[in-house]
Design an enzyme around this catalytic site. Sequence first.
Site, short mmCIF file in Angstrom:
data_model
loop_
_atom_site.label_atom_id
_atom_site.label_comp_id
_atom_site.label_asym_id
_atom_site.label_seq_id
_atom_site.Cartn_x
_atom_site.Cartn_y
_atom_site.Cartn_z
N ARG A 38 -6.33 3.29 8.54
CA ARG A 38 -4.97 3.59 9.05
C ARG A 38 -4.84 4.79 9.62
O ARG A 38 -3.88 5.63 9.90
CB ARG A 38 -3.98 3.64 7.68
N TYR A 67 8.28 7.22 -3.97
CA TYR A 67 7.88 7.70 -2.87
C TYR A 67 8.80 6.67 -1.72
O TYR A 67 8.77 5.44 -2.29
CB TYR A 67 6.53 7.07 -2.58
N GLU A 89 2.41 0.85 12.71
CA GLU A 89 3.73 1.45 11.98
C GLU A 89 4.65 1.89 13.02
O GLU A 89 4.29 2.99 13.85
CB GLU A 89 3.21 2.21 10.57
N GLU A 91 -4.37 6.90 6.14
CA GLU A 91 -3.65 7.74 6.81
C GLU A 91 -3.76 9.29 6.64
O GLU A 91 -3.58 10.05 7.53
CB GLU A 91 -1.99 7.47 6.44
N HIS A 115 1.14 4.26 -2.17
CA HIS A 115 1.08 5.54 -2.01
C HIS A 115 0.25 6.43 -3.04
O HIS A 115 0.76 7.44 -3.51
CB HIS A 115 2.49 6.23 -1.84
N ARG A 129 7.68 -3.45 6.00
CA ARG A 129 7.27 -2.83 4.73
C ARG A 129 8.36 -2.73 3.62
O ARG A 129 9.56 -1.97 4.18
CB ARG A 129 6.76 -1.50 4.78
N TRP A 164 1.54 12.41 -5.18
CA TRP A 164 2.85 11.84 -4.65
C TRP A 164 2.58 10.92 -3.73
O TRP A 164 1.66 10.81 -2.92
CB TRP A 164 3.48 13.17 -3.93
N GLU A 187 -0.83 -1.24 0.56
CA GLU A 187 -1.61 0.14 1.18
C GLU A 187 -1.83 1.36 0.08
O GLU A 187 -0.96 1.29 -0.85
CB GLU A 187 -0.35 0.78 2.18
N ASP A 245 3.51 -0.13 0.25
CA ASP A 245 2.86 1.15 0.11
C ASP A 245 2.85 1.65 -1.37
O ASP A 245 3.74 1.82 -1.66
CB ASP A 245 3.40 1.98 1.18
O1 EZ4 Z 1 3.93 9.71 3.26
O2 EZ4 Z 1 4.02 10.29 6.75
O3 EZ4 Z 1 2.88 5.03 5.37
N1 EZ4 Z 1 3.63 5.94 5.53
C1 EZ4 Z 1 3.33 7.08 4.81
C2 EZ4 Z 1 4.14 8.18 5.23
C3 EZ4 Z 1 3.79 9.43 4.64
C4 EZ4 Z 1 4.20 10.82 5.18
C5 EZ4 Z 1 3.55 11.80 4.93
O4 EZ4 Z 1 3.81 12.81 5.82
O5 EZ4 Z 1 2.73 6.68 3.60
O6 EZ4 Z 1 5.56 7.96 4.65
CO CO Z 2 1.33 5.01 3.73
#
Ligand code: EZ4
Ligand code: CO
Length: 405
Positions: free
Chosen positions: A286, A161, A342, A265, A215, A149, A405, A239, A213
């Site tokens: 995820r 992030y 992951e 996630e 995020h 990644r 975030w 992602e 990602d």
């Molecule tokens: O932001 O686990 O794919 N991984 C992520 C992580 C999450 C953190 C949050 O606790 O997006 O880094």
């Molecule tokens: Co993630």
Amino acid sequence: MSDRIVAADVVITSPGRNYVTLKVTTADGVVGYGDATLNGRELAVASYLRDHLAPLLVGRDPARIEDTWQLLYRGAYWRRGPVTMAAIGAVDVALWDVKGKTLGQPVYQLLGGAVRARVLTYTHASAWEVPALLDAVDARLAQGFRAVRAQSGVPGLATVYGLHRDVASYEPAARGSGLVEERWDTSAYLRHAPDVLAAVREHVGPGVHLLHDAHHRLTPQQAARLGKALEPVDLFWLEDVTPAENQDVLRLVRQHTTTPLAIGEVFTTVFDVHHLITEQLVDFVRCAVVHAGGISHLRKILALAEVYQVRGAPHGPSDVSPVSFGASVHVGLATHNFAIQEYMGYPEPVHDVFPHSWSYADGYLHPGDAPGIGVELDEKLAAKFPYEPAYLPVARTLDGTLTDW
Ligand code: EZ4
Ligand code: CO
């Protein structure tokens, strides 16, 4: 005579970052561990376990994993949510651990046995500038990883992030220092990210799986645009393009791009992701063992996903403890539509606090053949790392509006 649970204790330790672990002890002297770590909200789950679930567990037959799951889920009356599901997840994994230890079998055998020799994994390569990112990717490939990644900085910002302009290693939950506010500018990111990922692809050639990602930071329209722009990069997945509470909006993204999508996630039950799966709005789901109610419930999510050719790819950051990470690798070895795990890695003391049978080699993971989950807790060592409050950062756009975030 069936065995009985005689104690359900919660251990909180912070060997570089916080972990909450449930320890179930049976009358026969079998000890099972479950992970209950919810990054930034750890003590809520600890209290849920200590104050509300432990009294229900003592006296129960540890062999009745599914019945206990149903009792804790339905018996609460209040459904779903990360605190509840992490607590239930910890109980579930601890009971699978007890069952494996009682029967002398690794948990993957109890899940139907291995469907593959080893579990594909990916890790993170992150650096602010592109040349350093290419070096970071090379370092990961040198460790044998076949899937990486890639995350970079964004011109004009100080943090994004996953990394910080001035700090090499990055653990997002800042310990002890209160809430960290990051500045975020989606336009700057969208102008920069396609070039960065194209440079990484150019550098590694076609044979390496690349992931990225976003995020939760894009609108559906922006996500569609990014997915389209990244098609030549041939990502393994993009992602968390949108916050995804409203999953219908992802249809727009799907109509515009063939870049594979991965989401899940932050979702905690099959009821939170069934739309994503049955509408084929994602390619990878995820959900993690710890946050989605344990092995028992993650298996149900993956069974639904199998019907729709959606594959499992559980979250595996450093805030998923080695206990549920190991549990996830058991699921991975025994579940047909499990794609990849992951593996962010851990601060060094974590491996000593949680001695584990799972192992990494040449881009793959294996759960090991120790009975149960195969992850123990060194309580003496754990006690040397007391809990420290830590919050995940928050993000504000350039005009000061709070954003995802
Ligand atoms: O932001 O686990 O794919 N991984 C992520 C992580 C999450 C953190 C949050 O606790 O997006 O880094
Ligand atoms: Co993630």
